[in-house]
Write a protein that holds these residues in place. Sequence first.
Motif, PDB file in Angstrom:
ATOM      1  N   PHE A   1       6.232  -0.929  -4.635  1.00  0.00           N
ATOM      2  CA  PHE A   1       5.940   0.215  -3.762  1.00  0.00           C
ATOM      3  C   PHE A   1       5.328   1.326  -4.591  1.00  0.00           C
ATOM      4  O   PHE A   1       5.810   1.637  -5.685  1.00  0.00           O
ATOM      5  N   ALA A   2       4.265   1.944  -4.061  1.00  0.00           N
ATOM      6  CA  ALA A   2       3.614   3.025  -4.796  1.00  0.00           C
ATOM      7  C   ALA A   2       2.956   4.014  -3.845  1.00  0.00           C
ATOM      8  O   ALA A   2       2.498   3.640  -2.759  1.00  0.00           O
ATOM      9  N   GLU A   3       2.942   5.272  -4.265  1.00  0.00           N
ATOM     10  CA  GLU A   3       2.108   6.303  -3.647  1.00  0.00           C
ATOM     11  C   GLU A   3       0.899   6.492  -4.554  1.00  0.00           C
ATOM     12  O   GLU A   3       1.053   6.611  -5.761  1.00  0.00           O
ATOM     13  N   THR A   4      -0.280   6.512  -3.981  1.00  0.00           N
ATOM     14  CA  THR A   4      -1.463   6.812  -4.790  1.00  0.00           C
ATOM     15  C   THR A   4      -2.512   7.466  -3.918  1.00  0.00           C
ATOM     16  O   THR A   4      -2.957   6.858  -2.950  1.00  0.00           O
TER      17      THR A   4
ATOM     18  N   ILE B   1       4.397 -11.287  -4.837  1.00  0.00           N
ATOM     19  CA  ILE B   1       5.239 -10.143  -4.487  1.00  0.00           C
ATOM     20  C   ILE B   1       4.507  -9.303  -3.449  1.00  0.00           C
ATOM     21  O   ILE B   1       3.283  -9.146  -3.516  1.00  0.00           O
ATOM     22  N   LEU B   2       5.231  -8.740  -2.504  1.00  0.00           N
ATOM     23  CA  LEU B   2       4.628  -7.865  -1.502  1.00  0.00           C
ATOM     24  C   LEU B   2       4.193  -6.549  -2.142  1.00  0.00           C
ATOM     25  O   LEU B   2       4.915  -5.970  -2.957  1.00  0.00           O
ATOM     26  N   LEU B   3       3.014  -6.081  -1.745  1.00  0.00           N
ATOM     27  CA  LEU B   3       2.510  -4.791  -2.210  1.00  0.00           C
ATOM     28  C   LEU B   3       2.528  -3.805  -1.053  1.00  0.00           C
ATOM     29  O   LEU B   3       1.879  -4.020  -0.023  1.00  0.00           O
ATOM     30  N   ASN B   4       3.276  -2.729  -1.211  1.00  0.00           N
ATOM     31  CA  ASN B   4       3.507  -1.719  -0.174  1.00  0.00           C
ATOM     32  C   ASN B   4       2.969  -0.386  -0.691  1.00  0.00           C
ATOM     33  O   ASN B   4       3.458   0.137  -1.686  1.00  0.00           O
ATOM     34  N   ILE B   5       1.957   0.186  -0.011  1.00  0.00           N
ATOM     35  CA  ILE B   5       1.298   1.396  -0.484  1.00  0.00           C
ATOM     36  C   ILE B   5       1.428   2.521   0.538  1.00  0.00           C
ATOM     37  O   ILE B   5       1.108   2.343   1.721  1.00  0.00           O
ATOM     38  N   ASP B   6       1.911   3.668   0.064  1.00  0.00           N
ATOM     39  CA  ASP B   6       1.940   4.882   0.876  1.00  0.00           C
ATOM     40  C   ASP B   6       0.572   5.540   0.762  1.00  0.00           C
ATOM     41  O   ASP B   6       0.202   6.047  -0.290  1.00  0.00           O
ATOM     42  N   ASN B   7      -0.190   5.540   1.866  1.00  0.00           N
ATOM     43  CA  ASN B   7      -1.563   6.059   1.871  1.00  0.00           C
ATOM     44  C   ASN B   7      -1.659   7.411   2.565  1.00  0.00           C
ATOM     45  O   ASN B   7      -2.745   7.813   3.001  1.00  0.00           O
ATOM     46  N   CYS B   8      -0.537   8.110   2.660  1.00  0.00           N
ATOM     47  CA  CYS B   8      -0.479   9.360   3.410  1.00  0.00           C
ATOM     48  C   CYS B   8      -1.453  10.402   2.871  1.00  0.00           C
ATOM     49  O   CYS B   8      -2.161  11.059   3.630  1.00  0.00           O
ATOM     50  N   PHE B   9      -1.494  10.569   1.547  1.00  0.00           N
ATOM     51  CA  PHE B   9      -2.306  11.642   0.973  1.00  0.00           C
ATOM     52  C   PHE B   9      -3.802  11.392   1.133  1.00  0.00           C
ATOM     53  O   PHE B   9      -4.579  12.339   1.226  1.00  0.00           O
TER      54      PHE B   9
END
Length: 401
Positions: A160-163, A186-194
Amino acid sequence: MVPASPKKVTSTTYKAETLAIRTQTAPTHNREHSAPLYLTSSFTFENAEQARAVFAGEEEAHIYSRFSNPNASEFIQKMCLLEGTEDGFATASGMSSIFASLAPFLKKGDHLIACRSVFGNTHRIITEILPEWGVDYTYVDIDQLETWEAAIQPNTKMLFAETPSNPALDFIDLEWLGKLTKKHNILLNIDNCFATPYLQRPSDYGADLVVHSATKWIDGQGRVLGGLVLGKKELVAKVYAFARRTGPSISPFNAWILSKSLETLAVRMERHCDNAYALASYLEHHPEIESVKYPHLPSHPQFDLAKRQMKLGGGLFTCIVKGGLERGRRFLDALELLSLTANLGDTRTIATHPASTTHSKLSTTDREAVGILDGLIRFSVGLEHLDDLINDINQALEKSK
């Protein structure tokens, strides 16, 4: 998941700006030009046989607004088209989307890897809630790629990452991370909010799940809460099953607002980015500012990656006012035009002190490890005239000396 039955528009036919406007729920017999609000808790069936077929999964139809609703379906379809994903689910808030992207995929004995730079409440889910369920975690530095692969264990299920990260605006190479997760299954989960899908699409780099706090730039006017989990159909099916049972669904009204907001996302983000770049550039050379961090300024330590990964630099930047914590507080108190609030992504420019607000629950050591110094101020740059923003900041810097 129930489709919104939009007009026949596809990602290969139209550009993103057009898709955000022209993807709509099919009109009713009234032939309305704008999708109506479906403020109903449930939906009726034509007969008992249809009810049986729908509950058996043999026929698609809306049943109950906790499961699906035409307004939510339209919002989801638009976001899937913009993000390039197969399916999605809309939640009541950004934090519920984060939780819904983790909980269905992690069980006792599993291991999660996350970037150390995450939002304060995301940090608390990872470090407090998941361990109570028997889920272990490892934090890694977002910009030190070698630590990511070294952290992988036999029971690692997700990265999990924010970028860019919140609020330090650090980046991780999504192309590299996508290849790493595929290599290790492995599952890749990305916070794309910004970034929003207008500036960056994690699915293009192999992200399996993409999450958003739609409360921010997607709404863009500080009105409603909302979140999204987007991704591959089989993964979203697990999110849907989890959310259907636990209930963090978006309200029809909020979904309607957010779907309409997407129609102006492109033009808003262009102005946000233009204002943010100009303001950050100006303050970078101001004698009362110690440092400025903005993704598309050459002074950003990951400038080349930010330029490659994001279409524009985004609407956020951070700075440190000379004089330390007390000077920073005096500066915030002297602002007359800018808002002091913990939100971001608004038409109105916002100044936030992360160490005492959004990331106050982190220890000083944890904050400093991700670049959140006591004097750091985060600006979410709005749509006001640039001259007015510069003038307000200048007078606040002068008064706070």
